[in-house]
Structure formats: C-alpha cells, structure tokens
Design a protein around this motif. Structure first.
Motif, PDB file in Angstrom:
ATOM      1  N   GLY A 183       0.804  -1.217   0.000  1.00 41.81           N
ATOM      2  CA  GLY A 183       0.000   0.000   0.000  1.00 41.81           C
ATOM      3  C   GLY A 183       0.836   1.266   0.000  1.00 41.81           C
ATOM      4  O   GLY A 183       0.475   2.258  -0.654  1.00 41.81           O
ATOM      5  N   ARG A 184       1.953   1.272   0.726  1.00 41.24           N
ATOM      6  CA  ARG A 184       2.805   2.461   0.758  1.00 41.24           C
ATOM      7  C   ARG A 184       3.330   2.765  -0.636  1.00 41.24           C
ATOM      8  O   ARG A 184       3.381   3.922  -1.055  1.00 41.24           O
ATOM      9  CB  ARG A 184       3.970   2.252   1.722  1.00 41.24           C
ATOM     10  N   GLU A 211      -1.052   2.455   8.686  1.00 42.37           N
ATOM     11  CA  GLU A 211      -2.097   1.456   8.932  1.00 42.37           C
ATOM     12  C   GLU A 211      -3.162   1.513   7.844  1.00 42.37           C
ATOM     13  O   GLU A 211      -3.657   0.484   7.387  1.00 42.37           O
ATOM     14  CB  GLU A 211      -2.724   1.714  10.302  1.00 42.37           C
ATOM     15  N   PHE A 212      -3.502   2.724   7.415  1.00 43.96           N
ATOM     16  CA  PHE A 212      -4.534   2.898   6.388  1.00 43.96           C
ATOM     17  C   PHE A 212      -4.100   2.234   5.075  1.00 43.96           C
ATOM     18  O   PHE A 212      -4.843   1.430   4.503  1.00 43.96           O
ATOM     19  CB  PHE A 212      -4.795   4.385   6.160  1.00 43.96           C
ATOM     20  N   VAL A 213      -2.902   2.561   4.605  1.00 47.77           N
ATOM     21  CA  VAL A 213      -2.475   2.038   3.299  1.00 47.77           C
ATOM     22  C   VAL A 213      -2.148   0.553   3.366  1.00 47.77           C
ATOM     23  O   VAL A 213      -2.108  -0.125   2.328  1.00 47.77           O
ATOM     24  CB  VAL A 213      -1.271   2.831   2.748  1.00 47.77           C
ATOM     25  N   ALA A 214      -1.925   0.029   4.565  1.00 52.44           N
ATOM     26  CA  ALA A 214      -1.619  -1.393   4.688  1.00 52.44           C
ATOM     27  C   ALA A 214      -2.859  -2.261   4.573  1.00 52.44           C
ATOM     28  O   ALA A 214      -2.764  -3.445   4.230  1.00 52.44           O
ATOM     29  CB  ALA A 214      -0.926  -1.659   6.026  1.00 52.44           C
ATOM     30  N   GLU A 215      -4.037  -1.669   4.825  1.00 52.51           N
ATOM     31  CA  GLU A 215      -5.248  -2.486   4.914  1.00 52.51           C
ATOM     32  C   GLU A 215      -6.291  -2.183   3.842  1.00 52.51           C
ATOM     33  O   GLU A 215      -7.075  -3.057   3.493  1.00 52.51           O
ATOM     34  CB  GLU A 215      -5.906  -2.292   6.291  1.00 52.51           C
ATOM     35  N   ARG A 219      -8.578   1.323  -4.480  1.00 48.43           N
ATOM     36  CA  ARG A 219      -9.353   2.514  -4.816  1.00 48.43           C
ATOM     37  C   ARG A 219      -9.352   3.501  -3.666  1.00 48.43           C
ATOM     38  O   ARG A 219      -9.293   4.717  -3.889  1.00 48.43           O
ATOM     39  CB  ARG A 219     -10.789   2.129  -5.196  1.00 48.43           C
ATOM     40  N   GLU A 220      -9.437   3.023  -2.437  1.00 50.74           N
ATOM     41  CA  GLU A 220      -9.428   3.943  -1.298  1.00 50.74           C
ATOM     42  C   GLU A 220      -8.062   4.600  -1.138  1.00 50.74           C
ATOM     43  O   GLU A 220      -7.959   5.765  -0.729  1.00 50.74           O
ATOM     44  CB  GLU A 220      -9.826   3.207  -0.028  1.00 50.74           C
ATOM     45  N   ILE A 221      -7.008   3.877  -1.458  1.00 51.45           N
ATOM     46  CA  ILE A 221      -5.675   4.491  -1.417  1.00 51.45           C
ATOM     47  C   ILE A 221      -5.568   5.558  -2.503  1.00 51.45           C
ATOM     48  O   ILE A 221      -4.973   6.633  -2.293  1.00 51.45           O
ATOM     49  CB  ILE A 221      -4.578   3.426  -1.583  1.00 51.45           C
ATOM     50  N   ALA A 222      -6.151   5.293  -3.679  1.00 51.71           N
ATOM     51  CA  ALA A 222      -6.162   6.298  -4.745  1.00 51.71           C
ATOM     52  C   ALA A 222      -6.933   7.538  -4.310  1.00 51.71           C
ATOM     53  O   ALA A 222      -6.515   8.675  -4.577  1.00 51.71           O
ATOM     54  CB  ALA A 222      -6.774   5.705  -6.013  1.00 51.71           C
ATOM     55  N   ASP A 223      -8.057   7.337  -3.633  1.00 53.32           N
ATOM     56  CA  ASP A 223      -8.826   8.475  -3.119  1.00 53.32           C
ATOM     57  C   ASP A 223      -8.001   9.278  -2.118  1.00 53.32           C
ATOM     58  O   ASP A 223      -8.005  10.517  -2.133  1.00 53.32           O
ATOM     59  CB  ASP A 223     -10.114   7.990  -2.448  1.00 53.32           C
TER      60      ASP A 223
END
Length: 664
Positions: A183-184, A211-215, A219-223
């Motif tokens: 995710g990072r 923690e956010f990008v790991a899980e 699409r949510e990481i793109a947002d």
C-alpha cells in the motif's frame, strides 16, 4: 429528426481519474479533423493513465506471460487487490492497429452469447469482468468456447473471476492469482503521478497513514492520494507529507452535522447562494463565483432591495462567513479540505426544491462570457452537479438534464455541458447500463433536435465506443439512418468500422438483415463501403470481401443501389471500387468486380440495364483512375468480360489480353 444546423461538438482526449476529486472531460477542437472522431484515442488514453498509476501486483509477470503464450489469462485475486486495473493494463500492452478494445457485458440483451464465434474479431482485446459471483455462475460455462474463438482470431482475453471460486479443469492453466501490492508503494506512485517531487512523496508516513495504506483497497488508497494532493495545495509553508495525510484523513470524516449547523447559522439567501455556488464552482476564480452567485439569487427570486451598492458586504467578507477564501491567484476554496462535497450533498438532500433551479442555473453559468471560465471550470461544474444525480440514484434525472440542455438553438458550450453530463453517466459503475439503454432509446426512437443528435453522435463515438464498440455501432447506425443535412453520424460510423473487420461485418449484416436494405441503409452503405478495408489482408487471414457472408451483404446492397438510386449518387463509390481493382494485382482486388457483376445479375429483369450502367460507370472512372487511363481501360475490359460471362456470352475464365480495353 430535424435537419442538422451548424452547431458543432468537438472532443479531444479524455482520461480516467482513478481517485476522488474532480474529473474533467475537455471538449475542444481536435475532432474537427474531417476524417471523423478519434474515438479509439479515448480508450487508449484512459489505459495510458491507468498504466502510469498501476503498481504491478504480485504475479503480474506470470499473468503477462500467460496472456502472451495462450492469448487468455483468468485473474484471481482478493477484492481490492487491483485485479480489474491489472486486467486493463494487460490488454493495453497488447494494443495493435487491428481490432478494438471491448468490455463484454454478459447477459446484456445487445451482446451476443459468449459461445458465439462472431463475438470476437481479429486482434480484439476483450475484458470480461466476472468478479460478481452471480455473473460468474451464469457465464462460466461459455468460457471454453470463448477462449477457443479468441485463440482462432489472434485476439486477447482477460477474465476477472471471483476470488478462489471453482474453475473448470480445462481452464486451470490460464488461472493466475494476483496479490495486493504494498500500500505504501501504491500511495507513493499516485503522489508521484499527481506531480509531487521525490523528496516529498518519499517522506515517512505517520502510523495512522501506514495502517490505512496497509489495509485498505486500492481505490481507497487512490482516493487518499488525491486528497493528499489537494491538502498540499492549500497547506501552510513548512508542512510535509505527514500533515497532508492527516488533513486528508480528516476530510474523509462525515461532515453532515457540521454543514447543517453552518447552514442554520446562515439564514440569508445571499449567504446560502454563495455557499452553494462555491460548492459547485470550487476552485473557480472569484469573478466567476461572484457572477454565478448573483445568477443563482436572480433565478430563485427577488433581489436584495434598494440597499446602496457600497453598503453591500464585499466578497471577501461574505466568503469568510461561509468558511471560504481566495488564494493568491484569486481562486475560491473552502478552508476545510473536501468541505465542498459535504455542502453539495447537504443542499441536494435537504432542499430538493432547489434542484430544478440548479439545473437551469448551471446551464446559464457555462454560457457566461468570462476569460476565467475555462473548459476545466465548466466541466467541473457539470461533473459536480451530475455527481449529485448519480449519488442519489437518479440517472434518469441526469439524462433529462442533458436532453434539456440540448434544446434547439442551444449554444455550443451548453451542448458541451450536455455531452459532459452524459459522459459522467456512462462512466458511472452503478448507472452506466441505464445510460447505455437510454441513449439507445434516443437514437432509435425519439424525435431529436439537431443539436441533441450531434451530442449523441459525439458521446457514442468518443465515449461509448471506447469500452463498448458494438453498442456504439448500433446507436450510430440509428442516428445515421435519420441524419439530414450533415454526415457527422455517418463519419463516426465509418471511423468505427474502419478499426475492426468484425464491426464492419456486423454493420453490413445489419444493413441486409431485415428484408433488404432501405434507402437510408443504402446511404450508409455507400459511405462506409471502403474498398481498401474490404480487400485488406494485413490484419486478418483473409479479406472481408472473400467471406461468404460479407459477400452476400455487399452484393445485396449493391443490387439495391444499382436498381434504386440514380447513377450520379453511386458513381463516386463505384469509381473507388474500380480504382482499387485497377491498383491491385491479385484475385482479392479483382473480386470487387465480381461483387458488382453479381449485384447487377441479381436485378433479374433489369439486369441488362444494370450491366449497362456498370459499364458506363467504369468508362467514366477511367478518367480519374490513379494508375492512368491505360490500366483503367484494362479493368474496364475485365469487367466487360465478367458481364459477358454472367450473360452466358463468354467463357467464365480469365479473358485473353487482347480483349482488355475493347469497346462494344
């Protein structure tokens, strides 16, 4: 359909925005090219953008190798792993001059079944998203037959299947399970593509961001990356990636109560009008915001009375009241990130009577004459308004809005706004199918203004054809049949079939399927029956004109043309066929003459008259033949020999050389 006027809608390239925030489609001047709209560029540009954004998931190399070796790969992977994006990128890497990119929609009434061989064309790139379990169960039985057709046509097929579902034994070797990339790394790739310099996007993330990008899904990481980009644009000097990420995460919080409280504290109509205007024209120049807010007040009712102008609050004070301000360049933004989306949702949800006024107001705003009203500002306004219709499940309302904006004598910028609204609807994952069906109803059955017909041509050619070329073909066909005073739909249809022998074959079949071609069908036939495309052997194993089904369609169309249209109408196309036969030196090019002769022979009692008309057309074509009159005369002689053979006056074999160019 009323005759087409002089209004023009032109489109340049567009991109797919994989994150949040605004999405702009700029309709400009590129399509003024007389060769027709470059619809295929839209799909290619979308895939280029996606490829730049994509961090290859684990096993992407295996998927690429499987597709290269077999022509098919079936992607397995957990939801959120990026499997759909990976599928599109895999197909982008196989872009060829022949064939088209197409996203199959199993179960759709317009699409052939998966087991139908004619679903696949030579060199096509097919995406079949069966990640939904119900769709997978209904379609998996046809995968083996589809894969066989793909192999025979030298096409490429990528299937997305439900994670770890059952797959038939004969298809197991095509299965590749991809796994979510780090995710990072995904966040950093998005930030880099968004324009952040290396020393910024490589900074250390805080623990919450890690923690956010790991899980979270891709699409949510793109947002989040898009919010970080926007947070950076309005941040204080000295802030870094950690602060921008914190601001971005805060913007994801539910702000409905906060906005409701603000609206309660702002009871005056001018305050609320400015609040709505900033939300729908976020990041526009202050001059535009000021004029647009005044337009909204005027549309809603009486003005502010007789208060002297200098006693009015200035724009800076009014913006401060609503939590907004201007930057150094004069562009208006809310001080809180993504606050504009919460304001839009509040007024749309809690003041439904405001909606029809916003429709009219938005159309008036896009027509403002102001240097600060750029195409991006116009498109952003339409995209935000369309977003409210789609968010609340009202696709028909958005469709009606686009139709109303395309009334007779509508200005070009308003037509561009209508095209943008329909584009938003077609691109919406939840409501795209509704818009495809609605556009079909318009094209096939409704009485259209000339202006709206042009909008539909543009949307079908530049948007729908990008992912669903077969559906675009049907809609453009109906528009072309009803076209008067212009060839815009005809040109778009010709550009579409020029990219795919399968689509060309489909159109010819449609022209003759229901009791023979009608006069409008013959107009289409003469416009699209390019002899170079029909005799091309570089993109497929054999030319279209050599296929029995295509040959029947061509013969039927030419028979109707020769028998039903004046020679002045069909002479230019006949000349093109004869010139192609003159230029070529093989049986494929000569087969064009066979089609013409067979068509005249099918005229039965009129065949003598039709043969004479063909011969006269050949003699006239000699004067404009690119190879000179001598070679053209040889072609005329060959045509005359074939006519004689058809009448039983000469042997069916090739004529002696002395007969070429003879005159009866």
């Amino acid at each position: 359909m009323s005759p087409f006027g002089g209004t023009r809608i032109d489109s340049s390239n567009a991109f797919t925005h994989t994150g949040g925030g605004d999405f702009h489609v700029h309709l400009g001047t590129e399509s003024q090219n007389p060769h027709g709209p470059a619809f295929h560029k839209v799909a290619d540009d979308q895939l280029v953008w996606l490829r730049r954004m994509l961090v290859a998931p684990d096993n992407m190399g295996e998927a690429r190798a499987t597709l290269a070796d077999t022509g098919t790969v079936i992607l397995d992977g957990a939801p959120g792993s990026g499997r759909n994006s990976a599928a599109k990128v895999l197909l982008y890497e196989y872009h060829r001059e022949s064939g088209v990119y197409s996203e199959l929609v199993p179960g759709d009434d317009e699409q052939l079944p998966l087991h139908e061989p004619s679903l696949v064309g030579t060199g096509d790139r097919l995406l079949l998203d069966l990640s939904d379990a119900a769709r997978w169960s209904a379609s998996r039985a046809g995968l083996s037959t589809l894969r066989t057709s793909v192999h025979e046509k030298n096409a490429r097929l990528v299937v997305v299947m439900p994670h770890r579902d059952t797959l038939d034994p004969d298809l197991q070797r095509f299965r590749v399970e991809i796994r979510r990339p780090p995710g990072r790394q995904v966040l950093r790739r998005h930030l880099r593509v968004h324009g952040l310099p290396y020393e910024q996007y490589m900074q250390q993330l805080d623990s919450e961001a890690e923690e956010f990008v790991a899980e979270r899904p891709m699409r949510e990481i793109a947002d989040l990356a898009d919010l970080v980009r926007r947070a950076r644009a309005s941040a204080r000097p000295g802030d870094g990636l950690a602060q921008w990420c914190a601001t971005a995460r805060g913007a994801r919080n539910d702000r409905r109560e906060e906005v409701a409280g603000l609206v309660t504290r702002l009871p005056e109509a001018p305050q609320r009008a400015l609040l709505v205007t900033v939300a729908l024209l976020h990041d526009a120049h202050a001059d535009i915001v000021h004029r647009a807010a005044a337009l909204l007040l005027k549309a809603l009712g009486p003005g502010s009375g007789e208060i002297p102008l200098l006693q009015h609050k200035d724009l800076a004070e009014r913006l401060k009241e609503i939590g907004a301000g201007t930057d150094a360049d004069g562009h208006v933004r809310f001080t809180e990130l993504d606050y504009d989306s919460a304001v839009r949702a509040h007024f749309w949800d809690h003041m439904p009577d405001l909606r029809p006024y916003l429709d009219t107001w938005a159309a008036d705003v896009v027509e403002l004459d102001d240097p600060h009203l750029t195409p991006a500002v116009r498109d952003g306004l339409v995209a935000r308004l369309a977003g409210q219709y789609l968010r609340t499940g009202r696709p028909e309302g958005l469709a009606s809005l686009a139709e109303n904006w395309s009334a007779e004598s509508a200005a070009q910028v308003r037509l561009e706004a209508a095209a943008q609204a329909l584009t938003r609807g077609l691109d919406d994952p939840a409501h795209g199918g509704t818009f495809r069906k609605r556009i079909y109803q318009w094209c096939a059955y409704n009485r259209l203004t000339a202006e709206f017909a042009q909008v539909l041509v543009q949307v079908c050619a530049d948007v729908l054809a990008s992912n669903h070329p077969d559906m675009a073909l049907v809609r453009l066909y109906h528009l072309a049949r009803r076209e008067r005073g212009t060839t815009r739909a005809l040109d778009a249809l010709r550009a579409l079939v020029a990219k795919s022998g399968r689509l060309h074959r489909t159109l010819l079949d449609r022209l003759t399927r229901y009791g023979g071609p009608t006069p409008p069908d013959l107009t289409i036939f003469l416009h699209v029956s390019d002899p170079e495309l029909l005799t091309d052997t570089t993109r497929a194993a054999r030319a279209l004109v050599e296929e029995a089904g295509v040959r029947r369609s061509l013969t039927a169309c030419w028979c109707a043309v020769l028998a039903g249209l004046p020679r002045t109408t069909w002479q230019p196309r006949a000349a093109a066929w004869l010139h192609r036969a003159t230029e070529g030196a093989d049986r494929v090019d000569a087969s064009l003459l066979d089609v013409l002769v067979d068509a005249a022979e099918q005229g039965r009692e009129k065949r003598g008259e039709l043969f004479a008309a063909l011969y006269a057309a050949a003699r006239a074509a000699e004067r404009t033949a690119p190879g000179g009159p001598v070679r053209a005369a040889e072609t005329t002689g060959l045509l005359l020999h074939k006519i004689g053979a058809a009448q039983g006056l000469r042997p069916a074999g090739p004529p002696p050389s002395s007969t070429r160019g003879t005159r009866p």
